[in-house]
Design an enzyme around this catalytic site. Structure first.
Site, mmCIF file in Angstrom:
data_model
loop_
_atom_site.group_PDB
_atom_site.id
_atom_site.type_symbol
_atom_site.label_atom_id
_atom_site.label_comp_id
_atom_site.label_asym_id
_atom_site.label_seq_id
_atom_site.Cartn_x
_atom_site.Cartn_y
_atom_site.Cartn_z
ATOM 1 N N ASP A 37 59.491 53.793 13.845
ATOM 2 C CA ASP A 37 58.385 54.718 14.157
ATOM 3 C C ASP A 37 57.850 55.296 12.842
ATOM 4 O O ASP A 37 58.616 55.664 11.954
ATOM 5 C CB ASP A 37 58.875 55.843 15.076
ATOM 6 C CG ASP A 37 57.729 56.613 15.697
ATOM 7 O OD1 ASP A 37 57.562 56.533 16.932
ATOM 8 O OD2 ASP A 37 56.984 57.296 14.954
ATOM 9 N N ASN A 95 57.398 57.219 27.262
ATOM 10 C CA ASN A 95 56.397 58.175 27.735
ATOM 11 C C ASN A 95 55.361 57.434 28.564
ATOM 12 O O ASN A 95 54.772 56.451 28.098
ATOM 13 C CB ASN A 95 55.723 58.861 26.544
ATOM 14 C CG ASN A 95 56.691 59.736 25.777
ATOM 15 O OD1 ASN A 95 57.491 60.448 26.378
ATOM 16 N ND2 ASN A 95 56.641 59.673 24.451
ATOM 17 N N GLN A 102 51.811 60.187 26.330
ATOM 18 C CA GLN A 102 51.727 58.811 25.837
ATOM 19 C C GLN A 102 50.462 58.697 25.000
ATOM 20 O O GLN A 102 49.372 59.057 25.473
ATOM 21 C CB GLN A 102 51.676 57.805 27.000
ATOM 22 C CG GLN A 102 51.646 56.359 26.513
ATOM 23 C CD GLN A 102 51.596 55.325 27.639
ATOM 24 O OE1 GLN A 102 51.559 55.677 28.820
ATOM 25 N NE2 GLN A 102 51.581 54.073 27.265
ATOM 26 N N HIS A 108 56.186 50.973 25.321
ATOM 27 C CA HIS A 108 57.181 50.992 24.249
ATOM 28 C C HIS A 108 58.309 51.935 24.616
ATOM 29 O O HIS A 108 58.111 52.925 25.311
ATOM 30 C CB HIS A 108 56.558 51.416 22.909
ATOM 31 C CG HIS A 108 55.780 52.690 22.979
ATOM 32 N ND1 HIS A 108 54.491 52.750 23.487
ATOM 33 C CD2 HIS A 108 56.093 53.960 22.621
ATOM 34 C CE1 HIS A 108 54.061 53.990 23.432
ATOM 35 N NE2 HIS A 108 55.013 54.759 22.917
ATOM 36 N N HIS A 110 61.268 54.287 22.857
ATOM 37 C CA HIS A 110 61.778 54.898 21.635
ATOM 38 C C HIS A 110 63.308 54.835 21.686
ATOM 39 O O HIS A 110 63.911 55.245 22.679
ATOM 40 C CB HIS A 110 61.390 56.379 21.559
ATOM 41 C CG HIS A 110 59.918 56.655 21.539
ATOM 42 N ND1 HIS A 110 59.277 57.173 20.434
ATOM 43 C CD2 HIS A 110 58.956 56.507 22.485
ATOM 44 C CE1 HIS A 110 57.992 57.342 20.708
ATOM 45 N NE2 HIS A 110 57.770 56.956 21.958
HETATM 46 P P1 AMP Z 1 54.034 57.795 22.531
HETATM 47 O O1 AMP Z 1 52.864 56.927 22.950
HETATM 48 O O2 AMP Z 1 53.810 59.256 22.808
HETATM 49 O O3 AMP Z 1 55.338 57.321 23.124
HETATM 50 O O4 AMP Z 1 54.190 57.727 20.961
HETATM 51 C C1 AMP Z 1 53.764 56.647 20.168
HETATM 52 C C2 AMP Z 1 54.599 56.592 18.920
HETATM 53 O O5 AMP Z 1 54.073 55.572 18.095
HETATM 54 C C3 AMP Z 1 54.643 57.872 18.082
HETATM 55 O O6 AMP Z 1 56.003 58.273 17.922
HETATM 56 C C4 AMP Z 1 54.019 57.450 16.737
HETATM 57 O O7 AMP Z 1 54.639 58.071 15.625
HETATM 58 C C5 AMP Z 1 54.229 55.955 16.745
HETATM 59 N N1 AMP Z 1 53.277 55.171 15.956
HETATM 60 C C6 AMP Z 1 51.937 55.254 15.990
HETATM 61 N N2 AMP Z 1 51.387 54.360 15.158
HETATM 62 C C7 AMP Z 1 52.408 53.693 14.589
HETATM 63 C C8 AMP Z 1 52.498 52.636 13.646
HETATM 64 N N3 AMP Z 1 51.405 52.078 13.109
HETATM 65 N N4 AMP Z 1 53.723 52.198 13.273
HETATM 66 C C9 AMP Z 1 54.821 52.754 13.803
HETATM 67 N N5 AMP Z 1 54.817 53.736 14.717
HETATM 68 C C10 AMP Z 1 53.623 54.213 15.093
#
Ligand code: AMP
Length: 132
Positions: A37, A95, A102, A108, A110
């Site tokens: 992440d 999420n 999300q 995805h 985590h």
């Molecule tokens: P969520 O959709 O709330 O589960 O979170 C999306 C996650 O993707 C967040 O923790 C971001 O820090 C992560 N994220 C967004 N862009 C990138 C990227 N280019 N590379 C790695 N992680 C990312």
């Protein structure tokens, strides 16, 4: 964008899957890609994404084949073992939708660990709903 919207092929994780954007790869097989992440919330914070067009967990659970579902969740377990957090403990989070914040609409998971995590899940509501 909502989780009921059609899959957007330009989302950031789709672009990572196609190799158009870089990532710090942790694991890859025919079912899944895992990478660090970009804003880690713990020493180990890896995102595992399926190699398919699924908007969210709900979309994946409803539409992915059994082979893909099994392969994906096995990949999540492999990532935990590969990063060593299986020995100390870890949290897996997916999420789904607005209330869960999300922000990337490619399903995805985590994988978070490498330190002691809060005993409460993050972002509890300020006031719990009245039950009586
Ligand atoms: P969520 O959709 O709330 O589960 O979170 C999306 C996650 O993707 C967040 O923790 C971001 O820090 C992560 N994220 C967004 N862009 C990138 C990227 N280019 N590379 C790695 N992680 C990312």
């Amino acid at each position: 964008m909502t989780t009921t919207a059609p899959y957007d092929k330009t989302n950031i994780f789709a672009r990572i899957l196609r190799g158009e954007l870089p990532c710090k790869k942790v694991f890859e097989n025919e079912f899944a890609l895992a990478f660090e992440d970009i804003h880690p919330s713990a020493p180990v914070h890896v995102l595992v994404i399926p190699k398919g067009e699924f908007v969210s967990f709900d979309d994946f659970a409803a539409k992915a084949s059994e082979v893909m579902q099994a392969g994906f969740w096995r990949a999540v377990g492999t990532v935990a073992r590969q990063t060593g957090v299986d020995k100390t403990g870890y949290r897996i989070v997916a999420n789904h939708g607005a209330d869960a914040h999300q922000i990337v609409f490619h399903f995805h998971v985590h994988v978070i660990g490498g330190r002691q995590l809060s005993s409460k899940m993050a972002n509890m509501p300020k006031e719990l709903p009245q039950t009586a």
